[in-house]
Design a protein around this motif. Structure first.
Motif, PDB file in Angstrom:
ATOM      1  N   TRP A   1      27.139  96.281  82.621  1.00  0.00           N
ATOM      2  CA  TRP A   1      28.254  96.324  81.733  1.00  0.00           C
ATOM      3  C   TRP A   1      27.832  96.826  80.240  1.00  0.00           C
ATOM      4  O   TRP A   1      28.760  97.471  79.582  1.00  0.00           O
TER       5      TRP A   1
ATOM      6  N   THR B   1      25.599  99.037  79.215  1.00  0.00           N
ATOM      7  CA  THR B   1      25.627 100.565  79.238  1.00  0.00           C
ATOM      8  C   THR B   1      26.867 100.996  79.608  1.00  0.00           C
ATOM      9  O   THR B   1      27.582 102.082  79.116  1.00  0.00           O
ATOM     10  N   ARG B   2      27.438 100.425  80.602  1.00  0.00           N
ATOM     11  CA  ARG B   2      28.777 101.285  81.208  1.00  0.00           C
ATOM     12  C   ARG B   2      29.891 101.174  80.258  1.00  0.00           C
ATOM     13  O   ARG B   2      30.835 102.115  80.184  1.00  0.00           O
ATOM     14  N   TYR B   3      30.060 100.097  79.408  1.00  0.00           N
ATOM     15  CA  TYR B   3      31.063 100.103  78.446  1.00  0.00           C
ATOM     16  C   TYR B   3      30.766 100.252  77.049  1.00  0.00           C
ATOM     17  O   TYR B   3      31.326 100.049  76.154  1.00  0.00           O
ATOM     18  N   GLY B   4      29.403 100.475  76.774  1.00  0.00           N
ATOM     19  CA  GLY B   4      28.864 100.932  75.653  1.00  0.00           C
ATOM     20  C   GLY B   4      28.649  99.770  74.909  1.00  0.00           C
ATOM     21  O   GLY B   4      29.071 100.032  73.453  1.00  0.00           O
ATOM     22  N   LEU B   5      28.381  98.646  75.106  1.00  0.00           N
ATOM     23  CA  LEU B   5      28.424  97.662  74.193  1.00  0.00           C
ATOM     24  C   LEU B   5      26.874  97.214  73.900  1.00  0.00           C
ATOM     25  O   LEU B   5      26.808  95.963  73.373  1.00  0.00           O
TER      26      LEU B   5
ATOM     27  N   LYS C   1      34.825  91.782  73.186  1.00  0.00           N
ATOM     28  CA  LYS C   1      35.022  92.855  74.043  1.00  0.00           C
ATOM     29  C   LYS C   1      34.760  92.534  75.550  1.00  0.00           C
ATOM     30  O   LYS C   1      35.585  93.048  76.550  1.00  0.00           O
ATOM     31  N   LEU C   2      33.588  91.646  75.774  1.00  0.00           N
ATOM     32  CA  LEU C   2      33.306  91.350  77.100  1.00  0.00           C
ATOM     33  C   LEU C   2      34.270  90.330  77.665  1.00  0.00           C
ATOM     34  O   LEU C   2      34.639  90.486  78.937  1.00  0.00           O
TER      35      LEU C   2
ATOM     36  N   LEU D   1      37.246  92.388  78.942  1.00  0.00           N
ATOM     37  CA  LEU D   1      36.813  93.059  80.265  1.00  0.00           C
ATOM     38  C   LEU D   1      36.904  91.993  81.476  1.00  0.00           C
ATOM     39  O   LEU D   1      37.375  92.362  82.439  1.00  0.00           O
TER      40      LEU D   1
ATOM     41  N   ARG E   1      39.046  91.817  85.075  1.00  0.00           N
ATOM     42  CA  ARG E   1      38.471  91.835  86.173  1.00  0.00           C
ATOM     43  C   ARG E   1      38.879  90.863  87.019  1.00  0.00           C
ATOM     44  O   ARG E   1      39.144  90.838  88.316  1.00  0.00           O
TER      45      ARG E   1
END
Length: 293
Positions: A232, A234-238, A255-256, A259, A263
């Motif tokens: 997550w 890298t997938r979401y640029g965090l 932000k997490l 997400l 989910r």
């Protein structure tokens, strides 16, 4: 096996058909419940209704929230949690420990109150000082499970196991022990797992990403919903929102949380409030600051 003091106390009280309500010393206060005053430690303070009698919200009848009760089925102390039937039991590490930890925020967004069991630095195999790993902490009372029946159980973690070089075999064995224990204590309660926050295999996720995948396999073998977070960052640029190498800053936690809430809804794990109920905000212990997972 020698009985614990708590179990012996339960046996004495069970003979009269009531459950003892006791105040614990600070060393046994956990899971987001306030510690009692030292003068009341280990002393019975009230008598509850007949063992096994629970009200509409799933708590023992006539017992105040914040009390500890002895469970007649296993002789263990448990915490009386407000509105436990609208609450998720969250077991985790320092990703979950802060009030604004992203697992808590995600569960709150999914409509739950949160009751946290765990501590930074712990995991399926890893322990931290006087607090054992997840299954040891549960069995010996380092923290207390809630009395009654929560709406959902979520197990989060794996980061400290990755950092501590725990083997796949050790992680799997302890995760399966924990799942079995929780299923025995809360039969029929939905359960889910959240993996190990990381950058992803192709971006230096390393052992953290491997442990995330391993936990996904454990969850699948027990037919548990699983939220993989092993890529997550890298997938979401965090990655830019990291406060250190593994923990998020406040913006990243928010932000997490968004997400994760999405989910959980995708998996059908969000709480569906009735017409007269509104989604509930998370509550729990304060954070001691970044450190281990």
């Amino acid at each position: 096996m020698r009985k614990t003091l708590a179990a012996k106390a339960w046996i004495r009280c069970a003979a009269s058909g009531v459950a003892a309500v006791v105040a614990l010393s600070a060393g046994l206060s956990g899971c987001g419940m306030p510690a009692p005053s030292p003068g009341n430690a280990e002393r019975p303070v009230a008598a509850a209704a007949a063992a096994g009698s629970h009200g509409a919200q799933g708590n023992p009848v006539g017992v105040a929230a914040g009390s500890r009760v002895l469970n007649p089925a296993n002789g263990r102390l448990e915490a009386v949690v407000p509105e436990v039937s609208r609450t998720v039991l969250l077991i985790g590490d320092s990703q979950s420990e802060p009030v604004d930890g992203w697992p808590r925020l995600g569960l709150a967004a999914a409509g739950y109150k949160v009751y946290f069991c765990g501590r930074g630095g712990t995991g399926f195999v890893s322990s931290n000082g006087a607090t054992g790993n997840y299954i040891d902490a549960l069995l010996r009372g380092d923290w207390l499970l809630p009395s009654g029946t929560p709406a959902l159980i979520v197990i989060q973690g794996g980061g400290n196991d990755a950092a501590g070089a725990a083997s796949d075999r050790q992680i799997t064995a302890n995760a399966e022990r924990l799942i079995a224990e929780l299923r025995e204590r809360y039969p029929g309660t939905p359960m889910a797992m959240i993996g190990t926050l990381a950058r992803g295999e192709a971006h230096g996720g390393g052992r953290r990403t491997e442990v995330d995948a391993l936990l996904g396999s454990v969850a699948a073998s027990h037919a548990l919903p699983f939220v993989s977070v092993g890529d997550w960052l890298t997938r979401y640029g965090l990655a830019k929102d990291l406060a250190d190498t593994v923990h998020m800053n406040p913006a990243g936690r928010q932000k997490l949380g968004v997400l994760l809430g999405g989910r959980l809804r995708d998996l059908g794990l969000d709480r569906k409030p009735t017409a007269d109920q509104q989604p509930l905000r998370a509550s729990g212990t304060l954070d001691d600051g970044p450190g281990q997972d």
